[in-house]
Design a protein around this motif. Sequence first.
Motif, PDB file in Angstrom:
ATOM      1  N   ARG A 202       0.835  -1.206   0.000  1.00 33.74           N
ATOM      2  CA  ARG A 202       0.000   0.000   0.000  1.00 33.74           C
ATOM      3  C   ARG A 202       0.868   1.254   0.000  1.00 33.74           C
ATOM      4  N   ARG A 203       1.924   1.250   0.804  1.00 38.08           N
ATOM      5  CA  ARG A 203       2.807   2.410   0.879  1.00 38.08           C
ATOM      6  C   ARG A 203       3.448   2.704  -0.470  1.00 38.08           C
ATOM      7  N   MET A 204       3.914   1.659  -1.136  1.00 37.61           N
ATOM      8  CA  MET A 204       4.558   1.846  -2.434  1.00 37.61           C
ATOM      9  C   MET A 204       3.563   2.314  -3.488  1.00 37.61           C
ATOM     10  N   ARG A 205       2.362   1.775  -3.439  1.00 36.45           N
ATOM     11  CA  ARG A 205       1.330   2.178  -4.404  1.00 36.45           C
ATOM     12  C   ARG A 205       0.982   3.653  -4.215  1.00 36.45           C
ATOM     13  N   GLU A 206       0.862   4.076  -2.979  1.00 37.14           N
ATOM     14  CA  GLU A 206       0.509   5.482  -2.712  1.00 37.14           C
ATOM     15  C   GLU A 206       1.672   6.415  -3.002  1.00 37.14           C
ATOM     16  N   ALA A 207       2.907   5.925  -2.801  1.00 36.82           N
ATOM     17  CA  ALA A 207       4.083   6.784  -2.969  1.00 36.82           C
ATOM     18  C   ALA A 207       4.416   7.030  -4.431  1.00 36.82           C
ATOM     19  N   CYS A 208       4.325   5.980  -5.251  1.00 41.11           N
ATOM     20  CA  CYS A 208       4.774   6.165  -6.641  1.00 41.11           C
ATOM     21  C   CYS A 208       3.934   5.423  -7.673  1.00 41.11           C
ATOM     22  N   GLY A 209       2.792   4.885  -7.268  1.00 44.92           N
ATOM     23  CA  GLY A 209       1.902   4.252  -8.233  1.00 44.92           C
ATOM     24  C   GLY A 209       2.333   2.879  -8.688  1.00 44.92           C
ATOM     25  N   TYR A 210       3.305   2.291  -8.012  1.00 45.04           N
ATOM     26  CA  TYR A 210       3.805   0.977  -8.418  1.00 45.04           C
ATOM     27  C   TYR A 210       3.218  -0.106  -7.516  1.00 45.04           C
ATOM     28  N   VAL A 211       2.721  -1.186  -8.139  1.00 43.67           N
ATOM     29  CA  VAL A 211       2.148  -2.295  -7.377  1.00 43.67           C
ATOM     30  C   VAL A 211       3.216  -3.374  -7.198  1.00 43.67           C
ATOM     31  N   LEU A 212       3.697  -3.516  -5.985  1.00 42.57           N
ATOM     32  CA  LEU A 212       4.705  -4.530  -5.678  1.00 42.57           C
ATOM     33  C   LEU A 212       4.075  -5.910  -5.597  1.00 42.57           C
ATOM     34  N   ASP A 213       4.828  -6.931  -5.997  1.00 46.15           N
ATOM     35  CA  ASP A 213       4.392  -8.280  -5.677  1.00 46.15           C
ATOM     36  C   ASP A 213       4.590  -8.492  -4.178  1.00 46.15           C
ATOM     37  N   PRO A 214       3.845  -9.392  -3.559  1.00 47.94           N
ATOM     38  CA  PRO A 214       3.903  -9.528  -2.099  1.00 47.94           C
ATOM     39  C   PRO A 214       5.245 -10.012  -1.568  1.00 47.94           C
ATOM     40  N   HIS A 215       5.994 -10.770  -2.361  1.00 41.07           N
ATOM     41  CA  HIS A 215       7.279 -11.282  -1.881  1.00 41.07           C
ATOM     42  C   HIS A 215       8.305 -10.150  -1.765  1.00 41.07           C
ATOM     43  N   THR A 216       8.338  -9.284  -2.769  1.00 39.49           N
ATOM     44  CA  THR A 216       9.215  -8.130  -2.701  1.00 39.49           C
ATOM     45  C   THR A 216       8.767  -7.174  -1.591  1.00 39.49           C
ATOM     46  N   ALA A 217       7.454  -7.051  -1.410  1.00 36.60           N
ATOM     47  CA  ALA A 217       6.942  -6.188  -0.347  1.00 36.60           C
ATOM     48  C   ALA A 217       7.367  -6.706   1.031  1.00 36.60           C
ATOM     49  N   ALA A 218       7.309  -8.016   1.217  1.00 32.83           N
ATOM     50  CA  ALA A 218       7.762  -8.595   2.493  1.00 32.83           C
ATOM     51  C   ALA A 218       9.230  -8.280   2.710  1.00 32.83           C
ATOM     52  N   GLU A 219      10.004  -8.399   1.642  1.00 30.95           N
ATOM     53  CA  GLU A 219      11.437  -8.115   1.744  1.00 30.95           C
ATOM     54  C   GLU A 219      11.701  -6.656   2.081  1.00 30.95           C
ATOM     55  N   LEU A 220      10.977  -5.737   1.443  1.00 32.46           N
ATOM     56  CA  LEU A 220      11.191  -4.314   1.703  1.00 32.46           C
ATOM     57  C   LEU A 220      10.815  -3.950   3.134  1.00 32.46           C
ATOM     58  N   SER A 221       9.811  -4.616   3.667  1.00 32.81           N
ATOM     59  CA  SER A 221       9.450  -4.392   5.062  1.00 32.81           C
ATOM     60  C   SER A 221      10.601  -4.794   5.975  1.00 32.81           C
ATOM     61  N   ILE A 222      11.253  -5.886   5.630  1.00 34.37           N
ATOM     62  CA  ILE A 222      12.403  -6.353   6.411  1.00 34.37           C
ATOM     63  C   ILE A 222      13.601  -5.434   6.192  1.00 34.37           C
ATOM     64  N   ASP A 223      13.756  -4.941   4.964  1.00 36.12           N
ATOM     65  CA  ASP A 223      14.865  -4.027   4.656  1.00 36.12           C
ATOM     66  C   ASP A 223      14.896  -2.851   5.613  1.00 36.12           C
ATOM     67  N   ALA A 224      13.728  -2.280   5.865  1.00 36.62           N
ATOM     68  CA  ALA A 224      13.661  -1.084   6.702  1.00 36.62           C
ATOM     69  C   ALA A 224      14.238  -1.351   8.080  1.00 36.62           C
ATOM     70  N   ARG A 225      13.880  -2.503   8.654  1.00 39.78           N
ATOM     71  CA  ARG A 225      14.398  -2.860   9.974  1.00 39.78           C
ATOM     72  C   ARG A 225      15.879  -3.185   9.916  1.00 39.78           C
ATOM     73  N   TYR A 226      16.275  -3.875   8.832  1.00 37.32           N
ATOM     74  CA  TYR A 226      17.682  -4.264   8.690  1.00 37.32           C
ATOM     75  C   TYR A 226      18.569  -3.034   8.542  1.00 37.32           C
ATOM     76  N   ILE A 227      18.121  -2.060   7.765  1.00 35.56           N
ATOM     77  CA  ILE A 227      18.905  -0.839   7.562  1.00 35.56           C
ATOM     78  C   ILE A 227      19.126  -0.125   8.885  1.00 35.56           C
ATOM     79  N   LEU A 228      18.056  -0.017   9.671  1.00 36.56           N
ATOM     80  CA  LEU A 228      18.174   0.681  10.952  1.00 36.56           C
ATOM     81  C   LEU A 228      19.166   0.003  11.879  1.00 36.56           C
ATOM     82  N   VAL A 229      19.104  -1.324  11.939  1.00 34.34           N
ATOM     83  CA  VAL A 229      20.001  -2.059  12.830  1.00 34.34           C
ATOM     84  C   VAL A 229      21.428  -2.005  12.325  1.00 34.34           C
ATOM     85  N   VAL A 230      21.625  -2.280  11.048  1.00 33.81           N
ATOM     86  CA  VAL A 230      22.978  -2.361  10.511  1.00 33.81           C
ATOM     87  C   VAL A 230      23.646  -1.001  10.470  1.00 33.81           C
ATOM     88  N   ASP A 231      22.878   0.042  10.155  1.00 36.89           N
ATOM     89  CA  ASP A 231      23.484   1.371  10.112  1.00 36.89           C
ATOM     90  C   ASP A 231      24.086   1.742  11.462  1.00 36.89           C
TER      91      ASP A 231
END
Length: 260
Positions: A202-231
Motif C-alpha cells: 500500500r505504501r509503495m502504491r501510494e508513494a509512486c503508483g507501483y504495485v509490488l508483488d507480495p514477496h518483494t513487499a515482504a522483503e522491503l518491510s524487512i529491509d527497513a528494519r535491517y537498515i536501521l540495525v545495521v546502520d
Amino acid sequence: MKTQRKAFQDFTVEEKLNVEIREKAEAERDARVFRAEAEKAGTLLSSANSINTGRLVPQIGYYLLAAARLADKGAFDVVVPSGNFGNILAAYYAKMLGAPIRKFVCASNVNDVLARFVATGVYDPGENFTVTNSPSMDIRKSSNVERLLWILNDGDSAEVARLMKDFAEKGRYELNDAAKAKLFADFSGGVASPEETEAEMRRMREACGYVLDPHTAAELSIDARYILVVDSLLCPSALLMVGTGICCIWAMLAQLWRAT
C-alpha cells in the motif's frame, strides 16, 4: 498468475502435456517423478524452477553485474525474499566467484523456516503452517538448502547425507559447530507478517503508483528494519535489495525508499 497460466496453456507445440499441480512441494516431488519415468522411456526432461541449477546461472549473473556497478562502493549486503533458497544461493555462489558481498539477509514470511535456520543452524519446519499472501515463501522443505549444506561442510557428502537422513526420519536436523560458524558468519534473517507485507504494498502504491508483488513487499518491510540495525552497528556502504517475479535489482536505494 493468469498470464503465466495462459502462456503454458496456449503454447503451441506438438506432443505437449500441461499438468496443473496445486502445491509447490508437490510440484517439485512430481517433477522428479516425471523426469525419472521419462528417462526410463528414453526421453530427457528438464525443469525451469530452482531445483535445476541452470535456473541459478543467470541469477548469479545478476549479482556479478550488481557487484561491478557497485565497485566504487566496496562490499555490500543483499536482502533476498526466500522460499526455495535458490536466489540467495545464487548470491552466495556469486560471492564464491569474487563478488564482494558481505552479508546475506534471508527475508521470510511468518512461515519462517529459513529465517530460523540461518539464526540457529537448526532446520525444523515444525508443525505450524500459515497460508499467507506471499505463497512462494510458504515452503517447508527448501530444495537448495542441501546445496548450501555441501559447501558449509567442505564437500563432506557423508555429513550432508547424515543431515538429510535426520530430516527424513526426525523432521529436522542440526548443523555441526563448524558448519554453524560458517553459516552465522554470512547469513542473517528477517520475518514479515502478512499485515506488514500489505502495508508495504500500500505504501509503495501510494508513494509512486507501483504495485509490488507480495514477496518483494515482504522483503522491503524487512529491509527497513535491517537498515536501521545495521546502520547503527556496521554502517554499510550499500544494500542490494532483490525483487521477485521480474528479477529486478535495486541498489543504493535503501535510504531513498524511506524518504518518499
